[in-house]
Each structure stands twice: as structure tokens, then as C-alpha cells.
Design an enzyme around this catalytic site. Structure first.
Site, PDB file in Angstrom:
ATOM      1  N   ARG A  93       0.839  -1.204   0.000  1.00  0.00           N
ATOM      2  CA  ARG A  93       0.000   0.000   0.000  1.00  0.00           C
ATOM      3  C   ARG A  93       0.874   1.255   0.000  1.00  0.00           C
ATOM      4  O   ARG A  93       0.538   2.263  -0.596  1.00  0.00           O
ATOM      5  CB  ARG A  93      -0.915  -0.015   1.225  1.00  0.00           C
ATOM      6  CG  ARG A  93      -1.973  -1.093   1.157  1.00  0.00           C
ATOM      7  CD  ARG A  93      -3.015  -0.883   2.231  1.00  0.00           C
ATOM      8  NE  ARG A  93      -4.025  -1.933   2.165  1.00  0.00           N
ATOM      9  CZ  ARG A  93      -4.023  -3.003   2.944  1.00  0.00           C
ATOM     10  NH1 ARG A  93      -3.090  -3.172   3.841  1.00  0.00           N
ATOM     11  NH2 ARG A  93      -4.979  -3.906   2.835  1.00  0.00           N
ATOM     12  N   VAL A 127      -4.497   4.699   2.988  1.00  0.00           N
ATOM     13  CA  VAL A 127      -5.590   5.542   3.476  1.00  0.00           C
ATOM     14  C   VAL A 127      -5.166   6.458   4.628  1.00  0.00           C
ATOM     15  O   VAL A 127      -5.615   7.605   4.694  1.00  0.00           O
ATOM     16  CB  VAL A 127      -6.814   4.669   3.832  1.00  0.00           C
ATOM     17  CG1 VAL A 127      -6.582   3.783   5.015  1.00  0.00           C
ATOM     18  CG2 VAL A 127      -8.048   5.520   4.030  1.00  0.00           C
ATOM     19  N   SER A 148     -11.292   5.586   6.054  1.00  0.00           N
ATOM     20  CA  SER A 148     -11.992   4.318   6.344  1.00  0.00           C
ATOM     21  C   SER A 148     -11.126   3.398   7.203  1.00  0.00           C
ATOM     22  O   SER A 148     -11.635   2.479   7.852  1.00  0.00           O
ATOM     23  CB  SER A 148     -12.397   3.614   5.050  1.00  0.00           C
ATOM     24  OG  SER A 148     -11.261   3.361   4.248  1.00  0.00           O
ATOM     25  N   ASP A 153     -10.442  -4.216   8.149  1.00  0.00           N
ATOM     26  CA  ASP A 153      -9.579  -5.159   8.871  1.00  0.00           C
ATOM     27  C   ASP A 153     -10.282  -5.662  10.140  1.00  0.00           C
ATOM     28  O   ASP A 153     -10.191  -6.849  10.477  1.00  0.00           O
ATOM     29  CB  ASP A 153      -8.262  -4.465   9.237  1.00  0.00           C
ATOM     30  CG  ASP A 153      -7.728  -3.643   8.087  1.00  0.00           C
ATOM     31  OD1 ASP A 153      -6.744  -4.017   7.462  1.00  0.00           O
ATOM     32  OD2 ASP A 153      -8.367  -2.601   7.772  1.00  0.00           O
ATOM     33  N   ARG A 156     -12.729  -8.196   9.082  1.00  0.00           N
ATOM     34  CA  ARG A 156     -12.059  -9.476   8.759  1.00  0.00           C
ATOM     35  C   ARG A 156     -11.703 -10.217  10.049  1.00  0.00           C
ATOM     36  O   ARG A 156     -11.880 -11.440  10.140  1.00  0.00           O
ATOM     37  CB  ARG A 156     -10.783  -9.202   7.953  1.00  0.00           C
ATOM     38  CG  ARG A 156     -11.069  -8.771   6.542  1.00  0.00           C
ATOM     39  CD  ARG A 156      -9.808  -8.312   5.810  1.00  0.00           C
ATOM     40  NE  ARG A 156     -10.109  -8.035   4.412  1.00  0.00           N
ATOM     41  CZ  ARG A 156      -9.450  -7.159   3.665  1.00  0.00           C
ATOM     42  NH1 ARG A 156      -8.444  -6.458   4.162  1.00  0.00           N
ATOM     43  NH2 ARG A 156      -9.782  -6.976   2.409  1.00  0.00           N
ATOM     44  N   ARG A 158     -13.170 -10.001  12.986  1.00  0.00           N
ATOM     45  CA  ARG A 158     -14.406 -10.520  13.594  1.00  0.00           C
ATOM     46  C   ARG A 158     -14.913 -11.748  12.844  1.00  0.00           C
ATOM     47  O   ARG A 158     -15.365 -12.726  13.449  1.00  0.00           O
ATOM     48  CB  ARG A 158     -15.480  -9.422  13.606  1.00  0.00           C
ATOM     49  CG  ARG A 158     -15.146  -8.284  14.557  1.00  0.00           C
ATOM     50  CD  ARG A 158     -16.152  -7.162  14.446  1.00  0.00           C
ATOM     51  NE  ARG A 158     -17.491  -7.564  14.866  1.00  0.00           N
ATOM     52  CZ  ARG A 158     -18.577  -6.818  14.707  1.00  0.00           C
ATOM     53  NH1 ARG A 158     -18.487  -5.636  14.136  1.00  0.00           N
ATOM     54  NH2 ARG A 158     -19.746  -7.263  15.113  1.00  0.00           N
ATOM     55  N   HIS A 173     -16.776  -9.145  19.153  1.00  0.00           N
ATOM     56  CA  HIS A 173     -16.307  -7.757  19.165  1.00  0.00           C
ATOM     57  C   HIS A 173     -14.791  -7.757  19.203  1.00  0.00           C
ATOM     58  O   HIS A 173     -14.184  -8.348  20.107  1.00  0.00           O
ATOM     59  CB  HIS A 173     -16.893  -7.014  20.355  1.00  0.00           C
ATOM     60  CG  HIS A 173     -18.392  -7.039  20.335  1.00  0.00           C
ATOM     61  ND1 HIS A 173     -19.127  -6.238  19.491  1.00  0.00           N
ATOM     62  CD2 HIS A 173     -19.271  -7.838  20.968  1.00  0.00           C
ATOM     63  CE1 HIS A 173     -20.414  -6.526  19.625  1.00  0.00           C
ATOM     64  NE2 HIS A 173     -20.531  -7.491  20.522  1.00  0.00           N
ATOM     65  N   HIS A 180      -3.870   1.032   8.328  1.00  0.00           N
ATOM     66  CA  HIS A 180      -4.544   0.057   7.468  1.00  0.00           C
ATOM     67  C   HIS A 180      -3.453  -0.449   6.529  1.00  0.00           C
ATOM     68  O   HIS A 180      -3.180   0.146   5.484  1.00  0.00           O
ATOM     69  CB  HIS A 180      -5.675   0.732   6.684  1.00  0.00           C
ATOM     70  CG  HIS A 180      -6.224  -0.128   5.573  1.00  0.00           C
ATOM     71  ND1 HIS A 180      -6.783  -1.353   5.774  1.00  0.00           N
ATOM     72  CD2 HIS A 180      -6.270   0.073   4.224  1.00  0.00           C
ATOM     73  CE1 HIS A 180      -7.172  -1.869   4.619  1.00  0.00           C
ATOM     74  NE2 HIS A 180      -6.859  -1.023   3.664  1.00  0.00           N
TER      75      HIS A 180
HETATM   76  P1  NAD Z   1     -10.262   1.414  -9.742  1.00  0.00           P
HETATM   77  O1  NAD Z   1      -9.061   1.577 -10.611  1.00  0.00           O
HETATM   78  O2  NAD Z   1     -11.281   0.408 -10.096  1.00  0.00           O
HETATM   79  O3  NAD Z   1     -11.015   2.822  -9.600  1.00  0.00           O
HETATM   80  C1  NAD Z   1     -10.346   4.021  -9.410  1.00  0.00           C
HETATM   81  C2  NAD Z   1     -11.151   5.092 -10.096  1.00  0.00           C
HETATM   82  O4  NAD Z   1     -10.545   6.355  -9.796  1.00  0.00           O
HETATM   83  C3  NAD Z   1     -11.171   4.951 -11.620  1.00  0.00           C
HETATM   84  O5  NAD Z   1     -12.517   4.929 -12.083  1.00  0.00           O
HETATM   85  C4  NAD Z   1     -10.410   6.184 -12.117  1.00  0.00           C
HETATM   86  O6  NAD Z   1     -10.882   6.671 -13.348  1.00  0.00           O
HETATM   87  C5  NAD Z   1     -10.664   7.147 -10.964  1.00  0.00           C
HETATM   88  N1  NAD Z   1      -9.670   8.229 -10.907  1.00  0.00           N
HETATM   89  C6  NAD Z   1      -8.339   8.143 -11.002  1.00  0.00           C
HETATM   90  N2  NAD Z   1      -7.776   9.363 -10.906  1.00  0.00           N
HETATM   91  C7  NAD Z   1      -8.792  10.241 -10.742  1.00  0.00           C
HETATM   92  C8  NAD Z   1      -8.865  11.642 -10.587  1.00  0.00           C
HETATM   93  N3  NAD Z   1      -7.760  12.403 -10.607  1.00  0.00           N
HETATM   94  N4  NAD Z   1     -10.082  12.201 -10.433  1.00  0.00           N
HETATM   95  C9  NAD Z   1     -11.204  11.452 -10.431  1.00  0.00           C
HETATM   96  N5  NAD Z   1     -11.194  10.118 -10.585  1.00  0.00           N
HETATM   97  C10 NAD Z   1     -10.009   9.517 -10.734  1.00  0.00           C
HETATM   98  O7  NAD Z   1      -9.672   1.155  -8.264  1.00  0.00           O
HETATM   99  P2  NAD Z   1     -10.499   0.573  -7.030  1.00  0.00           P
HETATM  100  O8  NAD Z   1     -10.332  -0.901  -6.966  1.00  0.00           O
HETATM  101  O9  NAD Z   1     -11.847   1.192  -7.026  1.00  0.00           O
HETATM  102  O10 NAD Z   1      -9.660   1.171  -5.817  1.00  0.00           O
HETATM  103  C11 NAD Z   1      -9.718   2.553  -5.512  1.00  0.00           C
HETATM  104  C12 NAD Z   1      -8.856   2.859  -4.288  1.00  0.00           C
HETATM  105  O11 NAD Z   1      -9.447   2.272  -3.136  1.00  0.00           O
HETATM  106  C13 NAD Z   1      -7.433   2.289  -4.373  1.00  0.00           C
HETATM  107  O12 NAD Z   1      -6.526   3.230  -3.846  1.00  0.00           O
HETATM  108  C14 NAD Z   1      -7.495   1.072  -3.479  1.00  0.00           C
HETATM  109  O13 NAD Z   1      -6.241   0.689  -2.967  1.00  0.00           O
HETATM  110  C15 NAD Z   1      -8.418   1.613  -2.408  1.00  0.00           C
HETATM  111  N6  NAD Z   1      -9.001   0.627  -1.504  1.00  0.00           N
HETATM  112  C16 NAD Z   1      -9.058   0.970  -0.200  1.00  0.00           C
HETATM  113  C17 NAD Z   1      -9.553   0.077   0.733  1.00  0.00           C
HETATM  114  C18 NAD Z   1      -9.575   0.477   2.187  1.00  0.00           C
HETATM  115  O14 NAD Z   1      -9.849  -0.348   3.064  1.00  0.00           O
HETATM  116  N7  NAD Z   1      -9.306   1.733   2.495  1.00  0.00           N
HETATM  117  C19 NAD Z   1     -10.020  -1.182   0.312  1.00  0.00           C
HETATM  118  C20 NAD Z   1      -9.989  -1.492  -1.045  1.00  0.00           C
HETATM  119  C21 NAD Z   1      -9.457  -0.579  -1.953  1.00  0.00           C
END
Ligand code: NAD
Length: 318
Positions: A93, A127, A148, A153, A156, A158, A173, A180
């Protein structure tokens, strides 16, 4: 008054990819928002998702779904950011930091131009670092800048305990705190089944299996994302629901305890960076951090986790 002009709980999502669209789906099928806006660098992608979602509305509670530019953030109660590059197989990450920080720095002023005081919920990885970048770039109050964090996690954790002990996950719990990511900390000292501590023994079958399974569960929680991404390229369903839970808590002022990421305000001598901790969340965003005593080993691990985040922020120049 046109339907899309009616007031009501509104959520804007920036990033209509796998995570953004899964969140949007979870949000509307749970009837959490009255209005939903999708924004993406690729407007066709956002428009296509909005159309597809709108075609499910005859089966759902009323909600207006639209797509377009950042002006749609104008009257949003919450803006959720899922835009960015997704984690690639084998990529940590933290490898994503520079790429996604640049994207966030571009997006934040576009949101604030139309809505100077939203609650912004960061989902894009890494994040915790991006939550801090968001806090710095936006100048918003700490309570309104939320990541988020380890919601996924903790879920997961739980789930695995529930499977191990054969007990409904709703009676389990357990929290994951810190980053993250690889350095996250599973808080075994507070894990419990219906209030009965799980640290060494499962109260349901009274078998002392916990010592043996702890390492296995820890490994499964910590490496879950890597394993899923290797198989299907992204994780989307559970995070979609985790984000829905946060948004619901805020919009409905539920005062729920959630392991969201926010700026740590310095207790226990830990670095003042954004990471997850059990926090009371409601209408104003993060209302308070719970007093949640950790055992010395957990506190040490949390400190190490916060230092990982601090080091990345320093490397980023933030
Ligand atoms: P994805 O590639 O399917 O979607 C990303 C989207 O962002 C795309 O549609 C793209 O066009 C858009 N995008 C990119 N740059 C942009 C900009 N400047 N302005 C507007 N839109 C823009 O990816 P995903 O699988 O949806 O993952 C998205 C993010 O979420 C990743 O960073 C991933 O690691 C993260 N994620 C976080 C968690 C968490 O627990 N926090 C869990 C899963 C994924």
C-alpha cells in the site's frame, strides 16, 4: 420541484471504479442516502455506473442517482474519495503513496470550491497517509476528515473469530488499530464473545485453542488484501459495505464506535499522525476517541505502526 432538487441526505463519490461503485451499490440498497452523485476522471465510467445503478431503483427505496462534475459536491453532506490507482499484485500500500497523494492534492480544491465545509471520507490507499494529506490540503476541522482506516480489517478479524468459534459475527467484538496496512495491530486484549474475553480461551466451547489460532488469524487479517487482489485484482464488496457503515453512522447520527482513521492528538506519546482507533462517530464526524487501554505489547506495536505512517509522510514531504 424537480426530484433531483429535493433536499435530503446526499453523498458524493469521487472515483467510480470498483470500490466507488460497490460502495454506491451498497449505499442505495441499504437506503442510506436520498441522493447520490458519482464523479470520475472518466465521465463515461461515472455515467455508466449511474445509469446501471438507476436501473435498480424500482426495487429500492427512492434515491436520486446522478453523475457529473465537482459541482455535484456542492450540497453533499459527505464526499467519499475512492479515486486513485488500485493496489497491484505484489505492490504494498505504501508503494502507492506518491501516485495517489498527487491525485488527492488535485481533487481536494475542486471539492472545496463547491462545498467549503463537507465531511470528507478518504478510502483511497494508503488511506492513513492520504487522510493526513487531505487534512493538510483542506484545512478542514479534524473531526470532518476521516479515513476508512481499519474498518475492513476489524471486520475481517471478527469474521475469522466468528468462524473459529462458531458464533454469529454480531456477537464477536474485536478491533484492529493503527495503520490500514502491514503494521496494523490486532487488539487481542479486548477481543470478546458477547463480553467474555477471548484472549486465551473461547467461552463457548471452553477449549483453550486461542493461543494456537492467534498467529493464523493475525496472518489472515494482515494479508487478506494481498490474497484477494492476487485472485481477483481488487477488493470491493466488503470495503463497499464498510464505507456504507461509516456514512450511515454519520448521516443518521448513530454515535457508533468505529475504527476509523483520524489525526491522533498525542496521547501515550504516539506520533501525531492519522491512524485508526476506536472512535465515536456521529453527525459531526469524529466526536471523540475512546479511552481504550492496550496491553504494553499492543501499545508498542501501535507506536511502531504510527512510526511507519510518520516515516512515509516524511518521505512524501508532508
Ligand atoms: P479502480 O481503478 O477500479 O477505480 C479508481 C477510479 O478512480 C477509476 O474509475 C479512475 O478513473 C478514478 N480516478 C483516477 N484518478 C482520478 C482523478 N484524478 N479524479 C477522479 N477520478 C479519478 O480502483 P479501485 O479498486 O476502485 O480502488 C480505488 C482505491 O481504493 C485504491 O486506492 C485502493 O487501494 C483503495 N481501496 C481501499 C480500501 C480500504 O480499506 N481503504 C479497500 C480497497 C481498496
Amino acid at each position: 420541484m424537480a426530484r433531483q432538487d429535493r433536499p435530503g441526505r446526499k453523498v458524493a463519490v469521487v472515483g467510480a471504479g470498483m470500490v466507488g461503485s460497490s460502495f454506491a451499490y451498497a449505499l442505495i440498497i441499504n437506503g442510506v442516502a436520498r441522493r447520490l452523485a458519482l464523479i470520475d476522471r472518466d465521465p463515461d465510467r461515472a455515467a455508466g455506473e449511474a445509469m446501471d445503478l438507476a436501473h435498480s431503483l424500482s426495487f429500492l427505496q427512492p434515491v436520486v442517482v446522478e453523475s457529473g462534475g465537482y459541482e455535484l459536491c456542492g450540497d453533499a453532506d459527505i464526499v467519499v474519495i475512492t479515486a486513485g490507482a488500485a493496489q497491484k499484485p505484489g505492490e504494498s500500500r505504501l508503494d502507492l503513496t506518491r501516485k495517489n497523494a498527487a491525485i488527492i492534492k488535485k481533487i481536494v480544491p475542486l471539492i472545496l470550491t463547491h462545498n467549503p465545509d463537507p465531511i470528507i471520507l478518504m478510502v483511497t490507499n494508503p488511506v492513513d497517509i492520504l487522510t493526513q494529506v487531505l487534512l493538510q490540503e483542506s484545512g478542514l476541522e479534524r473531526s470532518r476528515v476521516i479515513g476508512s482506516g481499519t474498518m475492513l480489517d476489524s471486520s475481517r478479524f471478527r469474521h475469522l473469530l466468528s468462524q473459529n468459534c462458531g458464533v454469529d459475527v454480531r456477537n464477536v467484538h474485536a478491533y484492529v488499530v493503527g495503520e490500514h496496512g502491514d503494521s496494523e495491530v490486532l487488539v487481542w486484549s479486548h477481543a470478546n464473545l458477547a463480553g467474555a474475553p477471548l484472549s486465551e480461551m473461547c467461552p463457548v466451547c471452553t477449549a483453550s485453542c486461542m493461543l494456537g489460532v492467534k498467529q493464523n488469524i493475525d496472518e489472515q487479517v494482515r494479508n487478506a488484501a494481498y490474497k484477494i487482489i492476487r485472485r481477483k485484482s481488487s477488493t470491493n464488496w466488503a470495503i463497499g459495505l464498510a464505507v456504507t457503515r461509516i456514512v450511515e453512522t454519520i448521516l443518521m447520527d448513530q454515535d457508533s464506535v468505529l475504527t476509523v482513521s483520524a489525526l491522533w492528538e498525542g496521547a501515550h506519546g504516539l506520533p501525531s499522525v492519522c491512524f485508526s482507533w476506536p472512535r465515536l462517530v456521529g453527525w459531526q464526524g469524529v466526536k471523540s476517541d475512546l479511552a481504550f487501554p492496550l496491553d504494553p505489547g499492543e501499545l508498542e506495536a501501535l507506536n511502531a505502526s504510527a512510526e511507519v505512517i510518520r516515516d512515509s509522510l516524511e518521505a512524501l514531504g508532508s
